[in-house]
Design a protein around this motif. Structure first.
Motif, PDB file in Angstrom:
ATOM      1  N   ASN A 111      -6.278   4.903  -7.395  1.00 61.28           N
ATOM      2  CA  ASN A 111      -6.825   5.466  -6.054  1.00 61.28           C
ATOM      3  C   ASN A 111      -6.266   6.031  -5.494  1.00 61.28           C
ATOM      4  O   ASN A 111      -6.558   7.577  -5.283  1.00 61.28           O
ATOM      5  CB  ASN A 111      -7.826   4.547  -5.364  1.00 61.28           C
ATOM      6  N   GLN A 112      -4.815   6.234  -5.390  1.00 55.73           N
ATOM      7  CA  GLN A 112      -3.913   6.485  -4.155  1.00 55.73           C
ATOM      8  C   GLN A 112      -3.658   8.050  -5.289  1.00 55.73           C
ATOM      9  O   GLN A 112      -3.637   9.199  -5.225  1.00 55.73           O
ATOM     10  CB  GLN A 112      -2.314   5.960  -4.460  1.00 55.73           C
ATOM     11  N   LYS A 130       2.096   1.536  -3.555  1.00 58.37           N
ATOM     12  CA  LYS A 130       1.282   2.528  -4.489  1.00 58.37           C
ATOM     13  C   LYS A 130       1.165   3.880  -4.114  1.00 58.37           C
ATOM     14  O   LYS A 130       0.503   4.690  -4.999  1.00 58.37           O
ATOM     15  CB  LYS A 130      -0.477   1.919  -4.365  1.00 58.37           C
ATOM     16  N   THR A 131       0.757   3.867  -2.496  1.00 59.37           N
ATOM     17  CA  THR A 131       0.654   5.617  -2.192  1.00 59.37           C
ATOM     18  C   THR A 131       1.915   6.659  -3.140  1.00 59.37           C
ATOM     19  O   THR A 131       1.362   7.646  -3.604  1.00 59.37           O
ATOM     20  CB  THR A 131       0.318   6.133  -0.621  1.00 59.37           C
ATOM     21  N   ASP A 135       0.826  -0.628  -0.202  1.00 60.47           N
ATOM     22  CA  ASP A 135      -0.330   0.111  -0.424  1.00 60.47           C
ATOM     23  C   ASP A 135       1.088   1.198  -0.104  1.00 60.47           C
ATOM     24  O   ASP A 135       1.250   2.085  -0.769  1.00 60.47           O
ATOM     25  CB  ASP A 135      -0.994   0.405   0.962  1.00 60.47           C
ATOM     26  N   ARG A 186     -15.141   7.909  -7.180  1.00 57.22           N
ATOM     27  CA  ARG A 186     -13.926   8.964  -6.394  1.00 57.22           C
ATOM     28  C   ARG A 186     -13.788   9.801  -6.697  1.00 57.22           C
ATOM     29  O   ARG A 186     -13.596  11.695  -6.349  1.00 57.22           O
ATOM     30  CB  ARG A 186     -12.413   7.841  -6.513  1.00 57.22           C
ATOM     31  N   SER A 225     -14.206   4.889 -10.215  1.00 53.38           N
ATOM     32  CA  SER A 225     -13.673   6.336 -10.984  1.00 53.38           C
ATOM     33  C   SER A 225     -13.726   7.211 -10.875  1.00 53.38           C
ATOM     34  O   SER A 225     -13.577   8.225  -9.992  1.00 53.38           O
ATOM     35  CB  SER A 225     -12.228   6.188 -11.693  1.00 53.38           C
ATOM     36  N   GLY A 259      -9.668  -4.938 -12.204  1.00 52.58           N
ATOM     37  CA  GLY A 259     -10.301  -4.104 -11.609  1.00 52.58           C
ATOM     38  C   GLY A 259     -12.412  -4.578 -13.092  1.00 52.58           C
ATOM     39  O   GLY A 259     -12.674  -3.684 -12.457  1.00 52.58           O
ATOM     40  N   GLY A 299      -8.657   1.250 -10.257  1.00 45.81           N
ATOM     41  CA  GLY A 299      -7.687   0.101  -9.634  1.00 45.81           C
ATOM     42  C   GLY A 299      -7.531   0.591  -8.000  1.00 45.81           C
ATOM     43  O   GLY A 299      -7.810   1.803  -7.845  1.00 45.81           O
ATOM     44  N   SER A 300      -6.461   0.323  -7.385  1.00 46.42           N
ATOM     45  CA  SER A 300      -6.214   0.835  -6.076  1.00 46.42           C
ATOM     46  C   SER A 300      -5.181   1.889  -6.179  1.00 46.42           C
ATOM     47  O   SER A 300      -4.972   2.199  -5.043  1.00 46.42           O
ATOM     48  CB  SER A 300      -5.925  -0.676  -4.913  1.00 46.42           C
ATOM     49  N   THR A 301      -3.918   1.573  -7.102  1.00 44.21           N
ATOM     50  CA  THR A 301      -3.394   2.313  -7.300  1.00 44.21           C
ATOM     51  C   THR A 301      -3.150   3.784  -8.029  1.00 44.21           C
ATOM     52  O   THR A 301      -2.969   4.574  -7.304  1.00 44.21           O
ATOM     53  CB  THR A 301      -2.218   1.447  -8.030  1.00 44.21           C
TER      54      THR A 301
END
Ligand code: DER
Length: 223
Positions: A33-34, A7-8, A4, A59, A56, A97, A29-31
């Motif tokens: 999202n960062q 990814k941030t 994580d 968000r 997305s 995703g 995706g989660s990356t």
């Protein structure tokens, strides 16, 4: 550094590629999202975003970033997205995703594709990750048989016990057991099978740059 944290790290590093006054192509995706969370910090300096998924879009809107339709722009300076796998040439497997179709559509509008990923995504050869393929439901059985002829085993992706339905109202097959030696040829071949909406090989829409999150920091790969 945890996955994580990586990814941030790369999500923030991607801000470097966002031009003032531009419209940004945003993946899923989660990356990503960062990246979206980091993009909110400079939302006054951009005109908005074109998104590759409802997830997305929600968000971006929640953070006050205007979302434009892909049809409203002729081109984008950059598209920022993650990947399930990326090789040494910038070819990717995407679709973990379930957004691969709109991702490929928005990527096709962009002058540059900046892939953001933690180091676990960098591979020598594509195909270890089950290959996502978006299909028209009525064609799923015959496409499954065609992958079988290539040594692949296709599974219908389920969500809560039912076939997952994509933003486009279609289904996804995840195919294991493939060895993708020529991603460009493979993408062209599978793309024209009747009933295939999108195959999750991004070779024709490959990455221009990859920001790879490693324990030593961000490694920038250019392709
Ligand atoms: O679905 C996708 O193509 C996503 O970009 C996926 O490949 C990466 O998702 P992650 O950043 O959550 O690993």
């Amino acid at each position: 550094l945890t996955q994580d944290a990586l990814k941030t790290l790369v999500g923030r590093a991607a801000l470097h590629y966002v031009e003032d006054g531009s419209i940004v192509g945003v993946g899923t995706g989660s990356t990503v999202n960062q990246f979206i969370d980091a993009l909110a910090g400079l939302k006054e300096r951009i005109r908005g975003a074109v998104s590759s998924s409802e997830a997305s879009t929600q968000r971006l809107r929640a953070l006050g970033i205007p979302v434009l339709e892909a049809g409203e722009v002729r081109s984008l300076p950059v598209y920022i997205d993650g990947a399930d796998e990326i090789d040494e040439r910038g070819y990717m497997v995407k679709g973990g995703g379930a957004a691969l179709t709109r991702e490929k559509i928005v990527a096709a509008l962009a002058e540059r594709f900046v892939c953001i990923a933690d180091e676990s995504k960098l591979v020598k050869a594509l195909g270890a990750f089950p290959l996502p393929v978006e299909v028209i439901p009525m064609a799923a059985a015959q496409i499954t048989r065609r992958f079988g002829q290539l040594g692949g085993a296709a599974q219908l992706r389920l969500k809560d016990g039912q076939p997952l339905v994509t933003d486009n109202g279609q289904h996804i097959l995840d195919v294991t057991g493939l060895v993708i030696t020529d991603p460009l040829a493979f993408e062209s071949e599978v793309n024209q099978w009747p009933g295939v909406v999108t195959v999750g090989v991004f070779a024709h829409q490959k990455a221009s740059v990859c920001l790879l999150g490693t324990a030593q920091g961000v490694r920038t790969l250019a392709f």
